[in-house]
Design a protein around this motif. Structure first.
Motif, mmCIF file in Angstrom:
data_model
loop_
_atom_site.group_PDB
_atom_site.id
_atom_site.type_symbol
_atom_site.label_atom_id
_atom_site.label_comp_id
_atom_site.label_asym_id
_atom_site.label_seq_id
_atom_site.Cartn_x
_atom_site.Cartn_y
_atom_site.Cartn_z
ATOM 1 N N ARG A 82 -57.813 30.728 30.680
ATOM 2 C CA ARG A 82 -56.960 29.617 31.102
ATOM 3 C C ARG A 82 -57.804 28.470 31.654
ATOM 4 N NH1 ARG A 82 -52.918 32.061 34.015
ATOM 5 N NH2 ARG A 82 -51.602 32.011 32.195
ATOM 6 N N TRP A 97 -54.239 16.768 29.708
ATOM 7 C CA TRP A 97 -53.763 17.505 30.876
ATOM 8 C C TRP A 97 -54.156 16.754 32.122
ATOM 9 C CZ3 TRP A 97 -55.455 20.268 35.216
ATOM 10 C CH2 TRP A 97 -54.540 21.177 35.742
ATOM 11 N N GLU A 125 -53.661 16.736 36.707
ATOM 12 C CA GLU A 125 -53.587 17.661 37.841
ATOM 13 C C GLU A 125 -52.164 18.114 38.167
ATOM 14 O OE1 GLU A 125 -56.021 19.170 39.471
ATOM 15 O OE2 GLU A 125 -57.445 18.196 38.120
ATOM 16 N N GLY A 126 -51.150 17.340 37.895
ATOM 17 C CA GLY A 126 -49.780 17.707 38.236
ATOM 18 C C GLY A 126 -49.088 18.596 37.219
ATOM 19 N N ASP A 127 -49.679 18.815 36.077
ATOM 20 C CA ASP A 127 -49.060 19.607 35.009
ATOM 21 C C ASP A 127 -49.029 21.090 35.387
ATOM 22 O OD1 ASP A 127 -48.799 17.279 33.600
ATOM 23 O OD2 ASP A 127 -50.480 17.655 32.248
ATOM 24 N N PRO A 128 -48.039 21.850 34.884
ATOM 25 C CA PRO A 128 -47.967 23.286 35.195
ATOM 26 C C PRO A 128 -49.106 24.065 34.540
ATOM 27 C CG PRO A 128 -46.309 22.692 33.582
ATOM 28 C CD PRO A 128 -46.937 21.414 34.040
ATOM 29 N N LEU A 129 -49.494 25.156 35.184
ATOM 30 C CA LEU A 129 -50.583 25.987 34.672
ATOM 31 C C LEU A 129 -50.124 26.931 33.569
ATOM 32 C CD1 LEU A 129 -52.332 26.921 38.012
ATOM 33 C CD2 LEU A 129 -53.031 25.224 36.346
ATOM 34 N N LEU A 130 -48.832 27.236 33.534
ATOM 35 C CA LEU A 130 -48.298 28.130 32.518
ATOM 36 C C LEU A 130 -47.753 27.319 31.356
ATOM 37 C CD1 LEU A 130 -46.417 30.625 34.836
ATOM 38 C CD2 LEU A 130 -48.695 30.853 33.853
ATOM 39 N N GLY A 131 -47.808 27.875 30.170
ATOM 40 C CA GLY A 131 -47.294 27.198 28.991
ATOM 41 C C GLY A 131 -48.208 26.083 28.514
ATOM 42 N N LEU A 132 -49.510 26.287 28.595
ATOM 43 C CA LEU A 132 -50.461 25.278 28.143
ATOM 44 C C LEU A 132 -50.401 25.129 26.623
ATOM 45 C CD1 LEU A 132 -53.566 26.335 30.249
ATOM 46 C CD2 LEU A 132 -52.099 24.378 30.635
#
Length: 77
Positions: free
Chosen positions: A22, A35, A37-44
């Motif tokens: 990841r 990408w 910094e505010g984007d979610p870590l899951l579902g990349l």
């Protein structure tokens, strides 16, 4: 009893891996500016990871010197 060659750990991290972690995917997405910094870590989103062949040498073409030597070596009739 000996260990099989495929199970040795000597060069395990140096070979090409098809799956990125990841953190590696996030790093690659940051480089591509896909990408923040505010984007979610899951579902990349998917990231293509291809093995580059930059280090390979091209096949050497036959040199001109070899053809000139054979032409000179032939006796004139």
């Amino acid at each position: 009893m000996s260990i099989d060659r495929s199970l040795k750990v000597k060069g395990a991290l140096s070979r090409h891996r098809n799956v990125l972690t990841r953190a590696e995917r996030i790093e690659r997405l940051k480089d591509e500016e896909r990408w923040s910094e505010g984007d979610p870590l899951l579902g990349l989103p998917k990231v293509a990871h291809r093995k580059s062949h930059a280090g390979r040498k091209a096949a050497e073409a036959p040199s001109k010197e070899g053809t000139e030597e054979t032409a000179v070596a032939k006796p004139a009739s």
